[in-house]
Design a protein around this motif. Structure first.
Motif, short mmCIF file in Angstrom:
data_model
loop_
_atom_site.label_atom_id
_atom_site.label_comp_id
_atom_site.label_asym_id
_atom_site.label_seq_id
_atom_site.Cartn_x
_atom_site.Cartn_y
_atom_site.Cartn_z
N PHE A 1 -0.03 -5.12 7.68
CA PHE A 1 -0.49 -6.46 7.34
C PHE A 1 -2.01 -6.52 7.47
CE2 PHE A 1 3.87 -7.51 7.80
CZ PHE A 1 4.07 -8.72 7.16
N ASP A 2 -2.68 -6.99 6.43
CA ASP A 2 -4.09 -7.38 6.48
C ASP A 2 -4.07 -8.89 6.45
OD1 ASP A 2 -5.49 -4.95 6.59
OD2 ASP A 2 -5.14 -4.63 4.46
N THR B 1 -0.25 9.36 -3.58
CA THR B 1 -0.14 8.22 -2.68
C THR B 1 -1.45 8.00 -1.94
OG1 THR B 1 2.22 8.61 -2.42
CG2 THR B 1 1.15 7.27 -0.73
N ALA B 2 -2.06 9.07 -1.45
CA ALA B 2 -3.33 8.94 -0.74
C ALA B 2 -4.42 8.42 -1.66
CB ALA B 2 -3.74 10.30 -0.16
N ALA B 3 -4.47 8.90 -2.89
CA ALA B 3 -5.48 8.43 -3.85
C ALA B 3 -5.28 6.96 -4.16
CB ALA B 3 -5.41 9.26 -5.14
N SER B 4 -4.03 6.54 -4.29
CA SER B 4 -3.74 5.12 -4.53
C SER B 4 -4.21 4.27 -3.37
CB SER B 4 -2.24 4.89 -4.74
OG SER B 4 -1.80 5.54 -5.89
N ALA B 5 -3.95 4.73 -2.17
CA ALA B 5 -4.37 3.97 -0.99
C ALA B 5 -5.88 3.85 -0.94
CB ALA B 5 -3.85 4.65 0.28
N LEU B 6 -6.59 4.94 -1.24
CA LEU B 6 -8.05 4.88 -1.24
C LEU B 6 -8.57 3.95 -2.33
CD1 LEU B 6 -8.95 8.63 -0.60
CD2 LEU B 6 -9.30 6.69 0.95
N ALA B 7 -7.97 4.01 -3.49
CA ALA B 7 -8.40 3.15 -4.59
C ALA B 7 -8.16 1.69 -4.27
CB ALA B 7 -7.67 3.53 -5.88
N LEU B 8 -6.98 1.38 -3.71
CA LEU B 8 -6.69 0.00 -3.36
C LEU B 8 -7.59 -0.48 -2.23
CD1 LEU B 8 -2.80 0.03 -3.50
CD2 LEU B 8 -4.34 -1.16 -5.04
N GLY B 9 -7.83 0.35 -1.24
CA GLY B 9 -8.69 -0.02 -0.13
C GLY B 9 -10.11 -0.26 -0.58
N ALA C 1 -1.84 -13.22 4.27
CA ALA C 1 -1.68 -11.84 4.71
C ALA C 1 -1.14 -11.00 3.56
CB ALA C 1 -0.73 -11.77 5.90
N THR C 2 -1.75 -9.85 3.34
CA THR C 2 -1.27 -8.90 2.34
C THR C 2 -0.48 -7.83 3.05
OG1 THR C 2 -3.22 -9.33 0.98
CG2 THR C 2 -1.97 -7.34 0.49
N MET C 3 0.69 -7.54 2.52
CA MET C 3 1.60 -6.57 3.10
C MET C 3 1.60 -5.31 2.24
SD MET C 3 5.39 -7.61 4.35
CE MET C 3 6.10 -7.52 2.74
N THR C 4 1.37 -4.13 2.88
CA THR C 4 1.35 -2.87 2.14
C THR C 4 2.17 -1.82 2.87
OG1 THR C 4 -0.67 -2.11 3.25
CG2 THR C 4 -0.96 -3.28 1.16
N LYS C 5 2.58 -0.82 2.11
CA LYS C 5 3.20 0.38 2.69
C LYS C 5 2.66 1.58 1.91
CE LYS C 5 7.47 2.41 4.31
NZ LYS C 5 7.00 2.69 5.65
N GLY D 1 -0.29 2.20 1.31
CA GLY D 1 -1.37 1.73 0.45
C GLY D 1 -0.91 0.95 -0.77
N VAL D 2 0.38 0.78 -0.95
CA VAL D 2 0.92 0.06 -2.10
C VAL D 2 1.21 -1.38 -1.68
CG1 VAL D 2 2.81 -0.08 -3.77
CG2 VAL D 2 1.90 2.15 -3.08
N ARG D 3 0.67 -2.33 -2.42
CA ARG D 3 0.85 -3.75 -2.12
C ARG D 3 2.29 -4.16 -2.40
NH1 ARG D 3 0.62 -8.01 -5.31
NH2 ARG D 3 0.16 -10.02 -4.42
N LEU D 4 2.97 -4.69 -1.35
CA LEU D 4 4.35 -5.13 -1.47
C LEU D 4 4.46 -6.62 -1.77
CD1 LEU D 4 5.85 -3.25 1.60
CD2 LEU D 4 5.85 -2.53 -0.81
N GLY D 5 3.51 -7.39 -1.24
CA GLY D 5 3.55 -8.83 -1.42
C GLY D 5 2.57 -9.52 -0.49
N GLU D 6 2.70 -10.85 -0.41
CA GLU D 6 1.80 -11.64 0.43
C GLU D 6 2.59 -12.69 1.19
OE1 GLU D 6 -2.28 -11.47 -2.21
OE2 GLU D 6 -1.18 -13.35 -2.09
#
Length: 179
Positions: A143-144, A11-19, A159-163, A165-170
């Motif tokens: 929210f970003d 999960t942490a790696a995914s968040a870093l990759a997405l960020g 706005a991009t919504m994440t939890k 680091g995983v993108r849930l929607g916009e």
């Protein structure tokens, strides 16, 4: 225990990759016009029209918002009344504070902690965590949130919504300031 540790690491790696994919910076909008003054734009009554789309881009919910906004010096109140396509209603009252260098903070009853933002040129970017009710449960999602002033009366918002680091929607909105 190992499985939980591996899941946390993934999960942490995914968040870093997405960020790391995000290259947009607020400073790149510093020369864009018209210049956004949040105290001027969010003052009076505004109408907003929006959609929430899931990860695939499908529209999950449509909504409208009537915003009644006012400022006293560097303190602002954005009183929002939401009406959703499924007939539900929601209210959110933002309390904003203007800080030096185009920075702002914001709080609302369903915001976890304090929203942090900054305006440059025609753009405003802020990030916050919202406690979002879904099907009888409440989830804290990040929210970003990017806003772009198009004219003196029209602003677009994405706005991009994440939890985790995983993108849930916009969420996509258009604001129109009433005369």
């Amino acid at each position: 225990m190992k499985r939980r540790l591996l899941l946390s690491a993934a999960t942490a790696a995914s968040a870093l990759a997405l960020g790391g994919c995000s290259t947009q910076r607020i400073d790149q909008y510093s020369q864009e016009k018209p210049v956004l003054d949040l105290r001027q734009y969010f003052n009076g009554v505004l109408d907003a029209y929006g959609v929430f789309t899931d990860r695939s881009g499908a529209v999950v919910k449509r909504f409208t918002v009537v915003m009644r906004c006012s400022w006293q010096g560097d303190a602002g109140v954005l009183d929002e009344d939401f009406s959703y396509s499924d007939g539900t209603k929601q209210k959110r009252v933002w309390r904003l504070k203007k800080l030096p260098d185009g920075r702002y903070t914001g709080t609302a009853d369903d915001v976890v902690g304090t929203a942090q933002g900054q305006a440059r040129g025609n753009a405003f970017y802020w990030t916050y965590t919202l406690s979002l009710p879904v099907d009888g449960s409440v989830y804290d999602v990040t929210f970003d949130d990017w806003m772009y002033l198009m004219t003196d009366t029209v602003m677009l918002n994405k706005a991009t919504m994440t939890k985790f680091g995983v993108r849930l929607g916009e969420v996509t909105l258009s604001f129109t300031k009433r005369p």
